[in-house]
Design a protein around this motif. Structure first.
Motif, PDB file in Angstrom:
ATOM      1  N   ARG A  94     -57.230  10.066 -48.579  1.00 16.64           N
ATOM      2  CA  ARG A  94     -57.190   9.398 -47.277  1.00 16.64           C
ATOM      3  C   ARG A  94     -55.746   9.113 -46.856  1.00 16.64           C
ATOM      4  NH1 ARG A  94     -60.850   8.595 -43.274  1.00 16.64           N
ATOM      5  NH2 ARG A  94     -59.910   6.600 -42.850  1.00 16.64           N
TER       6      ARG A  94
ATOM      7  N   MET B 195     -56.444   0.439 -43.141  1.00 15.77           N
ATOM      8  CA  MET B 195     -56.663  -0.711 -43.995  1.00 15.77           C
ATOM      9  C   MET B 195     -58.146  -0.923 -44.249  1.00 15.77           C
ATOM     10  SD  MET B 195     -55.388  -2.923 -45.837  1.00 15.77           S
ATOM     11  CE  MET B 195     -54.123  -4.111 -45.845  1.00 15.77           C
ATOM     12  N   ASN B 196     -58.965  -0.603 -43.259  1.00 22.33           N
ATOM     13  CA  ASN B 196     -60.397  -0.803 -43.435  1.00 22.33           C
ATOM     14  C   ASN B 196     -60.968   0.091 -44.514  1.00 22.33           C
ATOM     15  OD1 ASN B 196     -60.596  -2.794 -41.540  1.00 22.33           O
ATOM     16  ND2 ASN B 196     -61.034  -1.376 -39.874  1.00 22.33           N
ATOM     17  N   TYR B 197     -60.368   1.275 -44.725  1.00 23.55           N
ATOM     18  CA  TYR B 197     -60.915   2.143 -45.755  1.00 23.55           C
ATOM     19  C   TYR B 197     -60.621   1.614 -47.155  1.00 23.55           C
ATOM     20  CZ  TYR B 197     -56.296   4.439 -45.586  1.00 23.55           C
ATOM     21  OH  TYR B 197     -54.966   4.712 -45.594  1.00 23.55           O
ATOM     22  N   TYR B 198     -59.618   0.760 -47.323  1.00 22.35           N
ATOM     23  CA  TYR B 198     -59.431   0.099 -48.613  1.00 22.35           C
ATOM     24  C   TYR B 198     -60.590  -0.854 -48.902  1.00 22.35           C
ATOM     25  CZ  TYR B 198     -54.586   1.723 -48.867  1.00 22.35           C
ATOM     26  OH  TYR B 198     -53.467   2.494 -48.934  1.00 22.35           O
ATOM     27  N   LEU B 199     -60.980  -1.605 -47.888  1.00 20.89           N
ATOM     28  CA  LEU B 199     -62.086  -2.544 -48.064  1.00 20.89           C
ATOM     29  C   LEU B 199     -63.399  -1.819 -48.293  1.00 20.89           C
ATOM     30  CD1 LEU B 199     -61.192  -5.162 -45.304  1.00 20.89           C
ATOM     31  CD2 LEU B 199     -60.860  -5.364 -47.762  1.00 20.89           C
ATOM     32  N   SER B 200     -63.641  -0.767 -47.548  1.00 15.43           N
ATOM     33  CA  SER B 200     -64.891  -0.028 -47.723  1.00 15.43           C
ATOM     34  C   SER B 200     -64.929   0.681 -49.072  1.00 15.43           C
ATOM     35  CB  SER B 200     -65.096   0.965 -46.581  1.00 15.43           C
ATOM     36  OG  SER B 200     -64.081   1.929 -46.573  1.00 15.43           O
ATOM     37  N   THR B 201     -63.794   1.173 -49.541  1.00 11.71           N
ATOM     38  CA  THR B 201     -63.755   1.799 -50.858  1.00 11.71           C
ATOM     39  C   THR B 201     -64.004   0.769 -51.951  1.00 11.71           C
ATOM     40  OG1 THR B 201     -62.186   3.445 -50.052  1.00 11.71           O
ATOM     41  CG2 THR B 201     -62.346   3.181 -52.425  1.00 11.71           C
TER      42      THR B 201
END
Length: 90
Positions: free
Chosen positions: A55, A1-7
């Motif tokens: 991802r 889920m964090n990679y959605y925010l970072s993207t």
């Protein structure tokens, strides 16, 4: 889920830098700036979508660590094959 925010944050930063590049550095105005932002925005959105797709495909299917698959007796089969090969060579 964090990679959605970072993207999403990366895409936002990219769009801000694209705007600053077009407005301040290239001194674009009106339709030229709009076209510049549309092209770079499309490239950024496509790149972010491809990144998220890769991802999601590289994530483990079960969401687990993958260690139980190694403990399911696969090493016994390898040991059996190695002993069989040793026996054939002797």
């Amino acid at each position: 889920m964090n990679y959605y925010l970072s993207t999403g944050a990366s895409l936002l930063g990219y769009m801000v830098l694209s705007f600053v590049t077009g407005k301040v550095m290239l001194k674009l105005e009106g339709m030229s700036l709009l076209l510049f932002m549309a092209v770079l925005g499309s490239i950024g959105i496509i790149a972010a979508g491809v990144w998220l797709w890769f991802r999601s495909r590289s994530a483990p299917a079960g969401g687990g660590e993958g260690a139980p698959a190694a403990d399911s007796g696969g090493t016994d089969e390898i040991s059996l094959l190695a002993r069989d090969a040793d026996a054939r060579l002797a």
